[in-house]
Design a protein around this motif. Structure first.
Motif, PDB file in Angstrom:
ATOM      1  N   GLU A 133       0.829  -1.199   0.000  1.00  0.00           N
ATOM      2  CA  GLU A 133       0.000   0.000   0.000  1.00  0.00           C
ATOM      3  C   GLU A 133       0.872   1.261   0.000  1.00  0.00           C
ATOM      4  O   GLU A 133       1.789   1.412   0.809  1.00  0.00           O
ATOM      5  CB  GLU A 133      -0.912   0.011   1.228  1.00  0.00           C
ATOM      6  N   ARG A 160       0.506   2.665   7.195  1.00  0.00           N
ATOM      7  CA  ARG A 160      -0.253   2.068   6.097  1.00  0.00           C
ATOM      8  C   ARG A 160      -0.247   0.541   6.192  1.00  0.00           C
ATOM      9  O   ARG A 160      -1.254  -0.106   5.899  1.00  0.00           O
ATOM     10  CB  ARG A 160       0.326   2.512   4.750  1.00  0.00           C
ATOM     11  N   TYR A 161       0.879  -0.031   6.585  1.00  0.00           N
ATOM     12  CA  TYR A 161       0.982  -1.494   6.650  1.00  0.00           C
ATOM     13  C   TYR A 161       0.202  -2.060   7.830  1.00  0.00           C
ATOM     14  O   TYR A 161      -0.478  -3.088   7.702  1.00  0.00           O
ATOM     15  CB  TYR A 161       2.449  -1.901   6.741  1.00  0.00           C
ATOM     16  N   CYS A 163      -2.272  -0.528   9.781  1.00  0.00           N
ATOM     17  CA  CYS A 163      -3.675  -0.138   9.945  1.00  0.00           C
ATOM     18  C   CYS A 163      -4.502  -0.331   8.688  1.00  0.00           C
ATOM     19  O   CYS A 163      -5.737  -0.349   8.769  1.00  0.00           O
ATOM     20  CB  CYS A 163      -3.766   1.319  10.399  1.00  0.00           C
ATOM     21  N   GLY A 164      -3.868  -0.471   7.533  1.00  0.00           N
ATOM     22  CA  GLY A 164      -4.608  -0.690   6.299  1.00  0.00           C
ATOM     23  C   GLY A 164      -5.559   0.449   5.982  1.00  0.00           C
ATOM     24  O   GLY A 164      -5.230   1.628   6.139  1.00  0.00           O
ATOM     25  N   ALA A 165      -6.774   0.093   5.566  1.00  0.00           N
ATOM     26  CA  ALA A 165      -7.747   1.112   5.199  1.00  0.00           C
ATOM     27  C   ALA A 165      -8.287   1.871   6.403  1.00  0.00           C
ATOM     28  O   ALA A 165      -8.878   2.940   6.247  1.00  0.00           O
ATOM     29  CB  ALA A 165      -8.912   0.469   4.441  1.00  0.00           C
ATOM     30  N   ARG A 167      -6.490   3.254   8.598  1.00  0.00           N
ATOM     31  CA  ARG A 167      -5.396   4.096   9.080  1.00  0.00           C
ATOM     32  C   ARG A 167      -5.817   5.565   9.213  1.00  0.00           C
ATOM     33  O   ARG A 167      -6.644   6.068   8.451  1.00  0.00           O
ATOM     34  CB  ARG A 167      -4.201   4.003   8.133  1.00  0.00           C
ATOM     35  N   ARG A 316     -10.400  -1.419   0.304  1.00  0.00           N
ATOM     36  CA  ARG A 316     -10.024  -2.825   0.454  1.00  0.00           C
ATOM     37  C   ARG A 316     -10.120  -3.607  -0.840  1.00  0.00           C
ATOM     38  O   ARG A 316      -9.632  -4.704  -0.936  1.00  0.00           O
ATOM     39  CB  ARG A 316     -10.933  -3.502   1.483  1.00  0.00           C
ATOM     40  N   ASN A 319      -6.589  -4.561  -2.452  1.00  0.00           N
ATOM     41  CA  ASN A 319      -5.442  -5.005  -1.673  1.00  0.00           C
ATOM     42  C   ASN A 319      -5.769  -6.328  -0.990  1.00  0.00           C
ATOM     43  O   ASN A 319      -6.724  -6.996  -1.291  1.00  0.00           O
ATOM     44  CB  ASN A 319      -5.001  -3.927  -0.661  1.00  0.00           C
ATOM     45  N   LYS A 320      -4.958  -6.684  -0.018  1.00  0.00           N
ATOM     46  CA  LYS A 320      -5.037  -8.011   0.583  1.00  0.00           C
ATOM     47  C   LYS A 320      -6.034  -8.072   1.734  1.00  0.00           C
ATOM     48  O   LYS A 320      -6.211  -9.135   2.315  1.00  0.00           O
ATOM     49  CB  LYS A 320      -3.658  -8.420   1.096  1.00  0.00           C
ATOM     50  N   GLU A 321      -6.658  -6.993   2.095  1.00  0.00           N
ATOM     51  CA  GLU A 321      -7.545  -7.024   3.256  1.00  0.00           C
ATOM     52  C   GLU A 321      -8.846  -7.721   2.927  1.00  0.00           C
ATOM     53  O   GLU A 321      -9.359  -7.633   1.854  1.00  0.00           O
ATOM     54  CB  GLU A 321      -7.811  -5.604   3.746  1.00  0.00           C
TER      55      GLU A 321
END
Length: 321
Positions: A133, A160-161, A163-165, A167, A316, A319-321
């Motif tokens: 991300e 970013r890594y 907390c992902g979306a 964050r 999401r 990406n991988k989430e």
């Protein structure tokens, strides 16, 4: 005898005037080149300037010999539009700045005469190839395709890594001069909590450091709902989405309503960008519609609301989430 000595020792012998009243003659170094003829001294009885004749202006100085007027290339041209902002597509014109209305924060005059905003997220090649991300970047345009602003997320890679979306982020929005005119702040909230104690929120500043409005999530068991507030935390408008937020071959609309939710005044639409882009990236496009006479501060807050909606419901997808 003493009088004669004073005359002999005076700066100009033969005169009886004190030194401070004596005429000051130019030195030989200022007499000019050979053949130079000085301007004749006015004779006795020469009429002076007429009444109303303009004298020399304050601060005016005679230019030295050999002076020539500078051409346009000698001075940099200030405040010219930037047509190729870093991160944007080359050749896309910027929207010319209209006259700012009364009480308009600097930089928001671009929103005063439009009723629609297009927000295009840029595809990051590194993110597509590696799945890592990166900071989101957006081009913000009017309905004619002219660029109004350029927005860039400002977060560190660890945030970013981890907390992902969900964050927290700071979105910095600049105009065609590269000046930051809008700042969107999102604090950290638990994105997977169904309780009303961890609701999402953003704060919009224009210019940076001056709050102009807020977007707060309103708790509802089924619908995504938000409230738009002014700088005094007073409710102004409502945002309501669909029960199931799914972007599958169609646009997803979030309606902007009055406080009683009886009148629709605009909408924020997540636009369908095609199967390939939707499947392999999280680069989304949004369209924002509002009344042209709406307060420019509330238009800026709606722009911030589109970023919050993007992160909450559509970040999401690629990406991988």
């Amino acid at each position: 005898m003493e009088k004669q000595n004073r005359q002999m020792n005076a700066p100009y012998p033969g005169t009886n005037l004190p030194p401070e009243y004596l005429p000051q003659y130019p030195s030989a170094a200022l007499q000019g080149p050979p053949g130079y003829t000085a301007y004749p001294v006015p004779q006795v009885g020469y009429p002076g300037p007429q009444a109303g004749y303009p004298g020399p202006q304050a601060g005016y100085s005679i230019p030295p010999a050999g002076y020539s007027d500078p051409g346009p290339a000698d001075f940099p041209v200030q405040h010219q539009p930037v047509y190729n902002q870093p991160g944007g597509h080359a050749g896309v014109p910027w929207m010319p700045a209209p006259p700012p209305p009364s009480g308009c924060p600097p930089g928001l005059e671009y929103l005063s005469q439009i009723d629609q905003i297009l927000v295009h997220q840029q595809v990051e090649l590194l993110e597509v190839l590696t799945g890592f991300e990166t900071n989101n970047k957006y081009e913000i345009k009017n309905s004619f395709g002219q660029r109004i602003y350029f927005a860039a997320e400002d977060t560190d890679c660890c945030t970013r890594y981890c907390c992902g979306a969900s964050r927290p982020f700071t979105m910095r929005i600049v105009d065609n001069m590269g000046q930051e005119v809008i700042t969107v702040e999102r604090p950290l909230r638990c994105g997977h909590c169904c309780c009303p104690c961890c609701l999402q929120e953003i704060e919009v500043h224009a210019p940076p450091g001056v709050p102009v409005g807020y977007v707060t999530q309103t708790w509802h068991p089924c619908l995504p709902k938000f409230t738009i507030q002014n700088e005094r935390r007073e409710d102004v408008l409502k945002i309501t989405g669909l029960c199931v937020v799914c972007s599958c071959c169609a646009d997803v609309d979030f309606e902007i309503k009055s406080l009683d939710e009886e009148t629709i005044v605009g909408k924020i639409s997540k636009q369908w960008t095609g199967f390939v882009r939707e499947a392999f990236t999280d680069a989304d496009n949004f369209g924002i519609q509002f009344p042209v006479d709406l307060d420019v501060k509330m238009k800026a807050v709606m722009l911030g609301a589109s970023f919050l909606i993007d992160f909450m419901f559509f970040e999401r997808s690629g990406n991988k989430e």
